[in-house]
Design a protein around this motif. Structure first.
Motif, PDB file in Angstrom:
ATOM      1  N   TYR A 165       0.889  -1.186   0.073  1.00  0.00           N
ATOM      2  CA  TYR A 165       0.109  -0.115  -0.044  1.00  0.00           C
ATOM      3  C   TYR A 165       0.845   1.334  -0.125  1.00  0.00           C
ATOM      4  O   TYR A 165       1.691   1.453   0.908  1.00  0.00           O
ATOM      5  N   ILE A 166       0.680   2.100  -1.022  1.00  0.00           N
ATOM      6  CA  ILE A 166       1.417   3.194  -1.132  1.00  0.00           C
ATOM      7  C   ILE A 166       0.342   4.575  -1.083  1.00  0.00           C
ATOM      8  O   ILE A 166      -0.492   4.425  -1.697  1.00  0.00           O
ATOM      9  N   GLU A 167       0.830   5.331  -0.314  1.00  0.00           N
ATOM     10  CA  GLU A 167      -0.203   6.594  -0.132  1.00  0.00           C
ATOM     11  C   GLU A 167       0.698   7.942  -0.207  1.00  0.00           C
ATOM     12  O   GLU A 167       1.744   8.069   0.779  1.00  0.00           O
ATOM     13  N   LEU A 168       0.458   8.762  -1.080  1.00  0.00           N
ATOM     14  CA  LEU A 168       1.444  10.072  -1.270  1.00  0.00           C
ATOM     15  C   LEU A 168       0.476  11.144  -1.038  1.00  0.00           C
ATOM     16  O   LEU A 168      -0.775  11.172  -1.540  1.00  0.00           O
ATOM     17  N   VAL A 169       0.901  12.295  -0.222  1.00  0.00           N
ATOM     18  CA  VAL A 169       0.255  13.257   0.168  1.00  0.00           C
ATOM     19  C   VAL A 169       1.011  14.455  -0.182  1.00  0.00           C
ATOM     20  O   VAL A 169       2.126  14.782   0.080  1.00  0.00           O
ATOM     21  N   LYS A 170       0.042  15.553  -0.593  1.00  0.00           N
ATOM     22  CA  LYS A 170       0.489  16.817  -0.702  1.00  0.00           C
ATOM     23  C   LYS A 170      -0.270  17.763   0.366  1.00  0.00           C
ATOM     24  O   LYS A 170      -1.592  17.753   0.103  1.00  0.00           O
ATOM     25  N   PHE A 171       0.189  18.559   1.113  1.00  0.00           N
ATOM     26  CA  PHE A 171      -0.282  19.169   1.992  1.00  0.00           C
ATOM     27  C   PHE A 171      -0.367  20.773   1.534  1.00  0.00           C
ATOM     28  O   PHE A 171       0.637  21.471   1.987  1.00  0.00           O
ATOM     29  N   PRO A 172      -1.390  21.138   0.631  1.00  0.00           N
ATOM     30  CA  PRO A 172      -1.393  22.857   0.124  1.00  0.00           C
ATOM     31  C   PRO A 172      -1.729  23.576   1.399  1.00  0.00           C
ATOM     32  O   PRO A 172      -2.268  23.008   2.392  1.00  0.00           O
ATOM     33  N   LYS A 173      -1.483  25.026   1.336  1.00  0.00           N
ATOM     34  CA  LYS A 173      -1.845  25.695   2.635  1.00  0.00           C
ATOM     35  C   LYS A 173      -3.245  25.882   2.804  1.00  0.00           C
ATOM     36  O   LYS A 173      -3.706  25.954   3.908  1.00  0.00           O
ATOM     37  N   ASN A 174      -4.031  25.742   1.828  1.00  0.00           N
ATOM     38  CA  ASN A 174      -5.404  25.942   2.001  1.00  0.00           C
ATOM     39  C   ASN A 174      -6.231  24.631   1.745  1.00  0.00           C
ATOM     40  O   ASN A 174      -5.624  24.081   0.495  1.00  0.00           O
ATOM     41  N   GLY A 175      -7.343  24.395   1.880  1.00  0.00           N
ATOM     42  CA  GLY A 175      -8.108  23.103   1.253  1.00  0.00           C
ATOM     43  C   GLY A 175      -7.602  21.687   1.885  1.00  0.00           C
ATOM     44  O   GLY A 175      -6.510  21.725   2.700  1.00  0.00           O
ATOM     45  N   LEU A 176      -8.250  20.913   1.339  1.00  0.00           N
ATOM     46  CA  LEU A 176      -7.956  19.406   1.736  1.00  0.00           C
ATOM     47  C   LEU A 176      -6.419  18.789   1.201  1.00  0.00           C
ATOM     48  O   LEU A 176      -6.149  19.341   0.284  1.00  0.00           O
ATOM     49  N   PRO A 177      -5.795  17.737   1.897  1.00  0.00           N
ATOM     50  CA  PRO A 177      -4.998  17.380   1.249  1.00  0.00           C
ATOM     51  C   PRO A 177      -5.259  16.652   0.065  1.00  0.00           C
ATOM     52  O   PRO A 177      -6.095  16.031  -0.135  1.00  0.00           O
ATOM     53  N   GLU A 178      -3.972  16.826  -0.766  1.00  0.00           N
ATOM     54  CA  GLU A 178      -4.159  16.068  -2.256  1.00  0.00           C
ATOM     55  C   GLU A 178      -3.624  14.528  -2.049  1.00  0.00           C
ATOM     56  O   GLU A 178      -2.431  14.563  -1.513  1.00  0.00           O
ATOM     57  N   ILE A 179      -4.282  13.551  -2.297  1.00  0.00           N
ATOM     58  CA  ILE A 179      -3.909  12.201  -1.940  1.00  0.00           C
ATOM     59  C   ILE A 179      -3.940  11.430  -3.103  1.00  0.00           C
ATOM     60  O   ILE A 179      -5.051  11.305  -4.118  1.00  0.00           O
ATOM     61  N   GLU A 180      -3.041  10.565  -3.441  1.00  0.00           N
ATOM     62  CA  GLU A 180      -3.044   9.590  -4.384  1.00  0.00           C
ATOM     63  C   GLU A 180      -2.317   8.393  -3.594  1.00  0.00           C
ATOM     64  O   GLU A 180      -1.518   8.233  -2.777  1.00  0.00           O
ATOM     65  N   SER A 181      -2.964   6.834  -3.993  1.00  0.00           N
ATOM     66  CA  SER A 181      -2.523   5.800  -3.488  1.00  0.00           C
ATOM     67  C   SER A 181      -2.630   4.819  -4.415  1.00  0.00           C
ATOM     68  O   SER A 181      -3.205   4.825  -5.612  1.00  0.00           O
ATOM     69  N   ILE A 182      -2.003   3.524  -4.099  1.00  0.00           N
ATOM     70  CA  ILE A 182      -2.197   2.200  -5.000  1.00  0.00           C
ATOM     71  C   ILE A 182      -1.950   1.085  -3.958  1.00  0.00           C
ATOM     72  O   ILE A 182      -1.271   1.317  -2.944  1.00  0.00           O
ATOM     73  N   THR A 183      -2.523   0.036  -4.021  1.00  0.00           N
ATOM     74  CA  THR A 183      -2.291  -1.337  -3.657  1.00  0.00           C
ATOM     75  C   THR A 183      -1.770  -2.153  -4.682  1.00  0.00           C
ATOM     76  O   THR A 183      -2.169  -1.855  -5.638  1.00  0.00           O
ATOM     77  N   ASN A 184      -1.050  -3.304  -4.164  1.00  0.00           N
ATOM     78  CA  ASN A 184      -0.448  -4.292  -5.067  1.00  0.00           C
ATOM     79  C   ASN A 184      -1.638  -5.144  -5.975  1.00  0.00           C
ATOM     80  O   ASN A 184      -1.279  -5.470  -7.030  1.00  0.00           O
ATOM     81  N   PHE A 185      -2.690  -5.159  -5.282  1.00  0.00           N
ATOM     82  CA  PHE A 185      -3.581  -5.980  -6.197  1.00  0.00           C
ATOM     83  C   PHE A 185      -4.840  -5.378  -6.334  1.00  0.00           C
ATOM     84  O   PHE A 185      -5.338  -5.040  -7.359  1.00  0.00           O
ATOM     85  N   GLY A 186      -5.893  -5.314  -5.275  1.00  0.00           N
ATOM     86  CA  GLY A 186      -6.958  -4.722  -5.209  1.00  0.00           C
ATOM     87  C   GLY A 186      -7.758  -4.658  -3.916  1.00  0.00           C
ATOM     88  O   GLY A 186      -7.036  -5.213  -2.821  1.00  0.00           O
ATOM     89  N   ALA A 187      -8.765  -3.910  -3.690  1.00  0.00           N
ATOM     90  CA  ALA A 187      -9.700  -4.038  -2.394  1.00  0.00           C
ATOM     91  C   ALA A 187     -10.287  -5.136  -1.862  1.00  0.00           C
ATOM     92  O   ALA A 187     -10.448  -5.479  -0.457  1.00  0.00           O
ATOM     93  N   SER A 188     -10.334  -6.056  -2.742  1.00  0.00           N
ATOM     94  CA  SER A 188     -11.282  -7.437  -2.346  1.00  0.00           C
ATOM     95  C   SER A 188     -10.178  -8.481  -2.299  1.00  0.00           C
ATOM     96  O   SER A 188      -9.294  -8.790  -3.048  1.00  0.00           O
ATOM     97  N   GLY A 189     -10.448  -9.596  -1.399  1.00  0.00           N
ATOM     98  CA  GLY A 189      -9.672 -10.729  -1.266  1.00  0.00           C
ATOM     99  C   GLY A 189     -10.640 -12.048  -2.010  1.00  0.00           C
ATOM    100  O   GLY A 189     -10.194 -13.047  -1.906  1.00  0.00           O
ATOM    101  N   HIS A 190     -11.599 -11.613  -2.803  1.00  0.00           N
ATOM    102  CA  HIS A 190     -12.555 -12.644  -3.413  1.00  0.00           C
ATOM    103  C   HIS A 190     -12.021 -12.738  -4.932  1.00  0.00           C
ATOM    104  O   HIS A 190     -12.039 -11.636  -5.802  1.00  0.00           O
TER     105      HIS A 190
END
Length: 679
Positions: A615-640
């Motif tokens: 799981y990789i999560e990269l974050v940018k914190f601008p001075k105003n507003g919500l953090p800018e977030i991007e992420s990825i996981t090696n497979f996917g959200a489900s184990g099925h």
């Protein structure tokens, strides 16, 4: 009739405090659950339900330990886990502390979580792995948490060494790890702070990352990673701040050898007196074939703690993790922190027994502490090895407060980093702390590794860096110029190809290799097979690899490649695969590059990635507003395997791409592919 009673029990007892209609689970296009509710307890209920939808099987493996039922499912190996739970007094510490030390808010959260997992089990009885394992209760759940925190502290490895009679052996050829770095706005071209959340974990199983977004009307709004069965985010980002963990190796656990009475094997000397070991009988149930056999085994306890008798002697182990059940409550408070002061106050609990923690926020604060629940020890003893267990001088009873631990706040160099290396190389050279200024009994590591050296090589090129520069560093795939593996292996690159005709081409390829772990690299394939060879022989070559051993390693590579691939010019992608179900794809990565991958034998000579970049999560914190977030996981959200989200992030992961994520509730609900209540 039993099923009807089961369902009525839940509807009358567990739904009383949580109304599932108040909970909304929004699944985005990637299947990631975003859970919205009025209270934190309701969000926790929804998290339990959503996680169970995706991976109920793995969640159960964690929770069975709290009921002492792993042996009934997993046989002898599972019974050893049940025994360790009893040996460490995990349930006893829960009984002692649950009402006294946990806050009402956290207890409500745990009650909501347990209600959610029980409700899912009631609704899906066909998915329950072991009859009689549900319903579970809060104290059973917290018992499994105490075991998990103890494993974080390394108790599993210590017990394995004691039971095997190898308590003084050298460490294994370790190359595991995680990455964490924060960049202050003073060192970025756009004036934003950056945070890389990049823990390296097993890709599947009880400690593989699961991504979730938790949002309540009580101040909870965080997106990040947790382990299956976890009730809160363990590292991630909320509206104001974020943090990342890496494993650290300071001295969190001690082994004591007891001086036993030659006339009574259950008595040990302590302060000149003979004390009697406490003994309880553990009733294990072990699956053997189609049968469940009851087995009784004694669990011993001294003034120091859990005690084991072997042919080598009698040993006690002492650690902080089974003395404090508030570890997950600390994560809960970190999740809800709104600024650095609140985050630091949560960290002052020192209930999480380990982990480096690197932090960044929108107010341009960056922070790093090599956290741990570290005992205050008497000077004059060799705490890195076995300590005599016959005196109150070695019976520590308190822990270092947070202020005693190595930590950095807004260093002038403008960045903080940890890659499982020493905390005394965490930023620019002039701003680094000195090991000599800290209590030596804490046992902080003082070594660097390939990733720490490579990161410093990269960051030194920038007076200021852009967000794209930041991402390039995070995805760097190259070993440093001077290797920093636990065993010196530079001799491998110094062989003369003309002197070794049978491996001439391998030597030439390796010497011309750019040291990048790219999928199409032939040098990386040779190096990985050789590295695995050295790992297997680590005890024999602990003083460094010689010329002769390097030749032997490459001859092994030559034989291996010809045997399995019919040639010796294969690429890393031919050799190493990222695999899930029936999907198999070439994978980049080597042990201890920043984009680390760790693989094991798979089939037909190929290797399967088992741990590393996940799981990789990269974050940018601008001075105003919500953090800018991007992420990825090696497979996917489900184990099925039949889910569209079983492998839908796999190609993006391998292409070093990310998906955009958000903490904006309105945006999540607007773009969600499915919104429903957990019932």
């Amino acid at each position: 009739m039993k099923k009807l009673f089961f369902c009525l029990f839940f509807s009358q007892q567990l739904f009383a405090q949580v109304n599932p209609d108040n909970i909304k689970i929004a699944r985005d296009k990637w299947g990631v659950p975003h859970i919205f509710a009025k209270t934190d307890a309701e969000v926790s209920y929804g998290l339990a339900w959503a996680n169970a939808e995706d991976d109920f099987k793995t969640m159960q493996l964690t929770m069975l330990a709290g009921k002492g039922m792993v042996g009934k499912l997993k046989g002898k190996d599972g019974a050893s886990i049940d025994y360790v739970v009893a040996l460490l007094h995990c349930r006893e510490v829960v009984e002692e502390q649950y009402e006294k030390t946990l806050s009402p808010e956290y207890k409500a959260l745990i009650e909501g979580y347990v209600a959610g997992i029980n409700a899912y089990a009631a609704k899906h009885p066909e998915e329950i792995l072991l009859k009689g394992s549900f319903p579970t209760n809060t104290k059973e759940y917290m018992t499994s948490i105490v075991l998990s925190l103890s494993v974080i502290s390394g108790v599993d490895g210590v017990l394995q060494k004691i039971f095997s009679g190898k308590i003084k052996t050298l460490d294994d050829f370790k190359t595991g790890g995680s990455n964490a770095f924060a960049i202050s706005s003073s060192k970025t071209t756009d004036g934003s702070a950056y945070l890389a959340i990049n823990s390296h974990q097993p890709l599947e199983g009880p400690v593989a990352w699961y991504e979730a977004h938790l949002c309540s009307e009580q101040g909870l709004n965080i997106l990040g990673g947790l382990f299956p069965g976890g009730p809160v985010v363990f590292h991630g980002v909320n509206e104001n701040l974020g943090w990342v963990h890496t494993v650290n190796y300071q001295d969190k656990i001690d082994i004591f050898q007891l001086e036993m009475n030659p006339n009574n094997k259950k008595q040990y000397r302590f302060d000149g007196n003979w004390e009697t070991l406490e003994e309880k009988t553990v009733k294990l149930k072990v699956k053997i074939g189609a049968f469940i056999l009851p087995i009784k085994k004694a669990a011993l306890w001294s003034k120091y703690g859990a005690t084991v008798q072997t042919k080598q002697g009698t040993f006690s182990i002492r650690l902080g993790a089974n003395k404090d059940i508030r570890g997950v409550e600390q994560w809960y408070r970190m999740d809800k922190a709104r600024n650095f002061s609140e985050f630091y106050k949560a960290m002052q609990m020192t209930a999480i027994p380990g982990f480096n923690t690197i932090y960044a926020d929108k107010h341009d604060t960056i922070f790093y502490v090599s956290n741990g629940k570290i005992p205050v020890r008497e000077q004059g003893y060799d705490w890195q090895n076995i300590v005599q267990g016959n005196t109150s001088k070695t019976l520590w009873t308190s822990f270092h407060p947070l202020k005693d631990l190595p930590q950095y706040l807004n260093p002038a160099s403008g960045y903080l980093v940890n890659t499982n290396h020493t905390p005394f190389n965490a930023t620019g050279e002039k701003d680094n702390l000195q090991a000599k200024d800290f209590d030596p009994t804490m046992g902080y590591e003082t070594k660097n590794n390939n990733r720490s050296i490579r990161f410093q090589e990269l960051i030194s090129k920038y007076e200021k860096l852009s967000y794209e520069d930041f991402k390039r560093i995070k995805y760097d795939n190259q070993l440093p110029e001077k290797l920093q593996y636990p065993i010196e292996i530079e001799a491998l690159f110094q062989l003369n190809s003309t002197e070794n005709a049978d491996i001439q081409s391998l030597i030439e390829t390796l010497k011309s290799w750019n040291r990048k772990a790219d999928v199409d690299s032939k040098g990386a394939a040779i190096f990985l097979i050789a590295l695995n060879y050295f790992s297997e022989k680590a005890q024999e070559i602990s003083n460094g690899v010689s010329k002769e051993e390097s030749i032997a390693a490459l001859r092994h590579v030559n034989t291996y490649m010809k045997q399995y691939f019919g040639k010796t010019d294969i690429t890393l992608g031919d050799l190493q695969k990222l695999v899930r179900g029936n999907v198999e794809k070439p994978s980049w990565g080597l042990p201890d590059v920043i984009t680390a991958m760790h693989s094991k034998p798979y089939k037909y000579g190929k290797l399967k990635v088992m741990a590393g970049e996940s799981y990789i999560e990269l974050v940018k914190f601008p001075k105003n507003g919500l953090p800018e977030i991007e992420s990825i996981t090696n497979f996917g959200a489900s184990g099925h395997a039949d889910s569209p989200h079983y492998t839908d992030q796999m190609d993006m992961f391998l292409n070093k791409q990310t998906k955009k994520m958000t903490l904006d509730k309105a945006e999540v609900l607007r773009t969600a592919e499915r919104i429903y209540s957990p019932k």
